[in-house]
Design an enzyme around this catalytic site. Structure first.
Site, PDB file in Angstrom:
ATOM      1  N   SER A 100      -5.450 -24.456 148.134  1.00  8.95           N
ATOM      2  CA  SER A 100      -5.511 -24.135 146.587  1.00  8.95           C
ATOM      3  C   SER A 100      -6.798 -24.230 146.065  1.00  8.95           C
ATOM      4  CB  SER A 100      -4.541 -24.760 145.854  1.00  8.95           C
ATOM      5  OG  SER A 100      -4.713 -26.326 146.060  1.00  8.95           O
ATOM      6  N   GLY A 101      -7.793 -25.133 146.826  1.00  9.73           N
ATOM      7  CA  GLY A 101      -8.978 -25.351 146.441  1.00  9.73           C
ATOM      8  C   GLY A 101      -8.999 -26.290 145.132  1.00  9.73           C
ATOM      9  N   PRO A 126     -11.513 -35.962 133.364  1.00  9.57           N
ATOM     10  CA  PRO A 126     -11.612 -34.785 134.304  1.00  9.57           C
ATOM     11  C   PRO A 126     -10.305 -33.845 134.149  1.00  9.57           C
ATOM     12  CG  PRO A 126     -11.887 -36.941 135.662  1.00  9.57           C
ATOM     13  CD  PRO A 126     -11.649 -37.374 134.427  1.00  9.57           C
ATOM     14  N   SER A 135      -5.128 -25.119 135.541  1.00 11.06           N
ATOM     15  CA  SER A 135      -4.795 -25.474 136.966  1.00 11.06           C
ATOM     16  C   SER A 135      -5.428 -24.940 137.885  1.00 11.06           C
ATOM     17  CB  SER A 135      -3.258 -25.276 137.270  1.00 11.06           C
ATOM     18  OG  SER A 135      -2.942 -25.213 138.689  1.00 11.06           O
ATOM     19  N   SER A 136      -5.677 -25.664 139.030  1.00 11.35           N
ATOM     20  CA  SER A 136      -6.490 -25.232 140.277  1.00 11.35           C
ATOM     21  C   SER A 136      -5.909 -23.926 140.538  1.00 11.35           C
ATOM     22  CB  SER A 136      -6.441 -26.135 141.568  1.00 11.35           C
ATOM     23  OG  SER A 136      -6.663 -27.323 141.022  1.00 11.35           O
ATOM     24  N   ASN A 137      -4.566 -23.753 140.471  1.00  9.98           N
ATOM     25  CA  ASN A 137      -3.754 -22.382 140.927  1.00  9.98           C
ATOM     26  C   ASN A 137      -4.311 -21.258 140.121  1.00  9.98           C
ATOM     27  OD1 ASN A 137      -2.679 -24.407 142.409  1.00  9.98           O
ATOM     28  ND2 ASN A 137      -0.771 -23.985 141.810  1.00  9.98           N
ATOM     29  N   THR A 183     -24.145  16.587 168.535  1.00  8.89           N
ATOM     30  CA  THR A 183     -22.826  16.116 168.583  1.00  8.89           C
ATOM     31  C   THR A 183     -22.214  15.659 170.008  1.00  8.89           C
ATOM     32  OG1 THR A 183     -21.920  18.435 169.083  1.00  8.89           O
ATOM     33  CG2 THR A 183     -22.141  17.983 166.749  1.00  8.89           C
ATOM     34  N   HIS A 184     -21.514  14.542 169.925  1.00  8.20           N
ATOM     35  CA  HIS A 184     -21.495  14.115 171.136  1.00  8.20           C
ATOM     36  C   HIS A 184     -22.401  13.450 171.913  1.00  8.20           C
ATOM     37  CE1 HIS A 184     -17.158  15.573 171.224  1.00  8.20           C
ATOM     38  NE2 HIS A 184     -17.674  16.558 170.589  1.00  8.20           N
ATOM     39  N   SER A 314     -41.137  -7.851 173.082  1.00  6.08           N
ATOM     40  CA  SER A 314     -40.948  -8.553 174.210  1.00  6.08           C
ATOM     41  C   SER A 314     -41.780  -9.746 174.555  1.00  6.08           C
ATOM     42  CB  SER A 314     -41.046  -7.599 175.406  1.00  6.08           C
ATOM     43  OG  SER A 314     -40.684  -8.401 176.553  1.00  6.08           O
ATOM     44  N   LYS A 320     -44.656  -3.532 173.898  1.00  6.20           N
ATOM     45  CA  LYS A 320     -43.319  -3.046 173.671  1.00  6.20           C
ATOM     46  C   LYS A 320     -43.064  -3.444 172.151  1.00  6.20           C
ATOM     47  CE  LYS A 320     -38.748  -3.012 175.748  1.00  6.20           C
ATOM     48  NZ  LYS A 320     -37.809  -2.711 174.716  1.00  6.20           N
ATOM     49  N   VAL A 321     -42.536  -2.416 171.374  1.00  3.69           N
ATOM     50  CA  VAL A 321     -41.947  -2.729 169.942  1.00  3.69           C
ATOM     51  C   VAL A 321     -40.638  -2.151 169.970  1.00  3.69           C
ATOM     52  CG1 VAL A 321     -42.383  -2.136 167.686  1.00  3.69           C
ATOM     53  CG2 VAL A 321     -44.357  -2.319 169.399  1.00  3.69           C
ATOM     54  N   GLU A 327     -31.508  -3.367 164.217  1.00  2.01           N
ATOM     55  CA  GLU A 327     -30.827  -4.209 164.897  1.00  2.01           C
ATOM     56  C   GLU A 327     -30.152  -5.467 164.210  1.00  2.01           C
ATOM     57  OE1 GLU A 327     -33.110  -3.519 169.103  1.00  2.01           O
ATOM     58  OE2 GLU A 327     -33.408  -5.437 168.228  1.00  2.01           O
TER      59      GLU A 327
END
Length: 465
Positions: A100-101, A126, A135-137, A183-184, A314, A320-321, A327
């Protein structure tokens, strides 16, 4: 805590030792002693949403003459301090706690009570004062809605608007650059880069509509329902007044849910929001993958564009870039897909009058919003920073046998297919093969097979008929 000086605090279960310098009390300490699952604490945005609700609750209870002005002012002041991050270390309760937290609700109640007592010189409870009428609920589901609504407004919507604006700017810039469509993953009819990017923009723009569609449901708060929706131990006007005050303070259209039983028992809106975040993640994955493919190479891949070089790619291959930002975006968005699955399972964990995975739902939604906003920022940089490799676009386009599709209305599909196959087989431009195999003149073929004309749709050559 063994090396820290302690004090004894008491709750309904008896005494418990609490660090002497802590603002929290017995119930928070019991949660810390009981829950040792993972290291994720409740998100700052959730704690701030709870603090907003507590400050508003104190003022509303004062208006309703249920709380004296001095205590109400002290609680509201303490809540404002939490919003300024003055007590950030005082909220150590983890995500994996009571469903319920309640532990997080009492953590904030205890911190605000102790701080309000310091400010006012009065005894502040409190439960009886800070948690008055709540209520917490009903507070925790309300805090989920408040926190996500405000983070969407402050972070995701602006980041997404910037992404769409960046794509639109590049689309206009590249509206005349014709390229091979695919396409594909296979060569298809041409389009312009501007048209390709316009699809990204339109796809991304749909997220605004989805977020706008959920806003009325996300704006409904469970406040006033207290334990199970009946409103026991609260003033009948409390929920509506508290929601109205929250709306005035934040600019978000918060209202008290007209059915508090639904608001407490169901987390369907959370599941809907998680699915919207997932759809946004899928959009970014699509764009990131397109960018990676178009950037692939630089020699053996498509190489149509060159993404901004950000770092060596790398530890062993010099020079290499890699497409690091797309990503990273794809990874973040994959995480969002997982968060959606978690929220879906958690939202289905309601039994009778209460869902019992509220802290997990809050954590997943807020993480997802933050990740999606950050990913949008990163992808916006990638879109803004890529350059065109004109030669790698023009050469394959000129040799693309699929351009023969434009001849279908003139010579028919089967004859066009023969031309395409011969062009593939001999590796020659389609215009040369078509000139050999048809009665069409070179001038007619140049008109019919002009890629720029083909990007504008319709029947090629019809305007000349």
């Amino acid at each position: 805590m063994s090396d820290r000086p302690t004090r004894n605090e008491r709750d309904s279960m008896g005494e418990v030792a609490v660090p002497a310098d802590a603002l929290w009390g017995a119930q928070t300490q019991r949660a810390l002693d009981n829950f040792h699952i993972g290291d994720r604490t409740m998100p700052e945005a959730f704690v701030h949403a709870l603090a907003r609700i507590k400050g508003v609750a104190a003022r509303v209870n004062r208006e309703l003459t249920l709380l004296d002005p001095a205590r109400a002012e002290a609680i509201a002041t303490a809540a404002a301090e939490v919003l300024r991050n003055e007590h950030a270390a005082q909220f150590p309760v983890g995500v994996y706690q009571t469903g319920s937290g309640t532990s997080s609700n009492m953590n904030l109640n205890e911190v605000l009570a102790r701080r309000a007592a310091e400010l006012s010189g009065l005894d502040v409870s409190p439960n009886d004062h800070v948690n008055l009428g709540q209520s917490s609920n009903d507070v925790v589901p309300s805090a989920i809605h408040v926190a996500t609504s405000l983070l969407l407004r402050a972070r995701l919507r602006p980041a997404w608007q910037d992404l769409v604006a960046t794509i639109d700017e590049r689309s206009r810039e590249l509206e005349e650059v014709a390229k091979t469509g695919r396409t594909h993953l296979m060569d298809a009819m041409p389009l312009t880069l501007g048209q390709e990017l316009s699809a990204w923009s339109a796809q991304a723009g749909d997220l605004h509509d989805r977020l706008g569609g959920i806003e009325p449901r996300l704006s409904r708060l469970a406040l006033g329902g207290t334990a199970i929706g009946t409103g026991i131990n609260t003033h009948p006007e409390f929920g509506a007044r508290a929601a109205a005050l929250l709306a005035m303070e934040t600019g978000a259209p918060f209202v008290a849910d007209p059915n508090a039983f639904r608001a407490i028992a169901s987390q369907d809106t959370a599941a809907e929001l998680a699915s919207i975040l997932r759809s946004g993640a899928l959009t970014l994955i699509k764009i990131a993958n397109d960018l990676r493919w178009m950037n692939s190479g630089p020699l053996a891949g498509l190489g149509e564009i060159e993404l901004e070089a950000l770092q060596p790619g790398s530890s062993i291959m010099p020079g290499k870039v890699n497409p690091v930002l797309p990503e990273a975006v794809a990874m973040a968005c994959t995480r969002i897909i997982g968060l959606d699955a978690t929220v879906a399972a958690a939202a289905g964990s309601g039994n009778f009058q209460l869902n019992v995975m509220l802290p997990l739902i809050a954590d997943c939604l807020l993480e997802g919003i933050g990740l999606l906003a950050d990913a949008a920022d990163a992808l916006s940089r990638s879109v803004a920073g890529f350059t065109i490799r004109q030669d790698r676009i023009e050469t394959p386009l000129a040799r693309n046998p699929i351009l023969v599709t434009a001849l279908n209305p003139v010579i028919g599909y089967l004859r066009a297919a023969e031309i395409a196959k011969r062009a593939y087989r001999e590796g020659r431009p389609i215009i040369d093969i078509a000139e050999d195999m048809t009665d069409l003149s070179r001038t007619e073929l140049e008109t019919l097979l002009d890629p720029a004309r083909l990007t504008r749709g319709g029947t090629p050559g019809a305007e000349d008929a």
